[in-house]
Design a protein around this motif. Structure first.
Motif: not given
Length: 292
Positions: A167-170, A160-163, A175-183
């Motif tokens: 969700i929180e990581i996604e 449950q904690a991992m799920a 919202t974190a613009k600098d985590l984007i990449d080509a994919n």
């Protein structure tokens, strides 16, 4: 000794004020005393005032001691000793430990004698007894929850904690613009992003692509032909990683943040279909969105 106690009071009170300021003032990632220099000035003035008060109180006490008679000094010392003996922390310690004073140990000493070592019949400390009772209550509740009413096991709680964390990581990635990449990059259409991309383009790209994107050393960016593929993902990758080995564009990933690469890539794509002053001949192949 009194001076040492005064120093401790000043340090303790100043530290409390400092911690309160850090807790109450929203200063972002930087400490409040760095982000807002006036906080440092306030804490410094507060410490100076405390030191002044301690000096004044110490001077007044010294003056009072100097003008008191010997009898008054003895009476004051007796009063202070009585106050220390009845201090609240000593009463609390006695209540939590139920330890007998040394004078009363003769009444609770046992007859056991082992090589001159004798044992006292002290009661168990209340803090220990209360802790023991609390552990029993906790054990009963734990037993009922996990073995009678089928509460979640540690493995289930972990899942449950991992799920939840996933969700929180996604959400953070979204919202974190600098985590984007080509994919994961997406085409930006907001005017603020396109204006930022235009500014980056004019600073770094016009030498090779011209201000209107018509091309010079680099290819024409206004037509539908692309050497390394069009679309936001391909353009993002080309800007970030660089062009063809030996003769292509340099990689900009060391100079630009991912969010900035996304902005300039989106601006480059917005140039398609415009009419530059001196367009360079098409290079590469026609690209359609289905190929991305």
């Amino acid at each position: 000794m009194k001076s040492f106690a005064s120093y401790l009071r000043v340090i303790a009170i100043t530290s409390i004020v400092f911690i309160a300021a850090e807790y109450l003032i929203d200063s972002g990632e930087k400490p409040a005393f760095i982000e807002y220099p006036m906080v440092s000035v306030f804490i410094l003035l507060f410490a100076i005032i405390l030191i002044g008060i301690e000096i004044m109180v110490g001077s007044m006490n010294s003056l009072a001691d100097a003008i008191m008679t010997e009898d008054q000094k003895k009476a004051l010392e007796v009063k202070r000793a009585k106050a220390r003996k009845n201090a609240w922390y000593l009463k609390l310690e006695k209540r939590l430990t139920k330890a007998q004073p040394i004078e009363a140990e003769g009444e609770i000493i046992l007859d056991h004698n082992y090589d001159g070592i004798r044992e006292l019949d002290n009661s168990l400390p209340p803090w220990w007894v209360y802790g023991f009772y609390i552990s029993i209550v906790f054990a009963v509740i734990y037993l009922a929850k996990y073995h009678i009413f089928d509460g979640n096991t540690q493995a289930e709680e972990y899942e449950q904690a991992m799920a939840k964390a996933k969700i929180e990581i996604e959400e953070y990635k979204r919202t974190a613009k600098d985590l984007i990449d080509a994919n994961t990059v997406e085409l930006l259409t907001e005017a603020s992003d396109l204006n930022a991309g235009k500014s980056i383009f004019q600073t770094n790209c016009v030498a090779c692509h011209m201000a209107d994107g018509g091309g010079g050393i680099g290819p024409n960016l206004t037509d539908e032909y692309w050497i390394l593929g069009g679309g936001i993902k391909n353009v993002f990758r080309t800007i970030s990683e660089g062009g063809r080995d030996g003769k292509g564009m340099v990689a900009w990933k060391q100079s630009l943040k991912p969010s900035e690469v996304a902005q300039v890539a989106s601006y480059v794509l917005s140039l398609e279909g415009t009419t530059p002053a001196n367009p360079k001949a098409p290079e590469g192949e026609i690209w359609t969105p289905e190929e991305e």
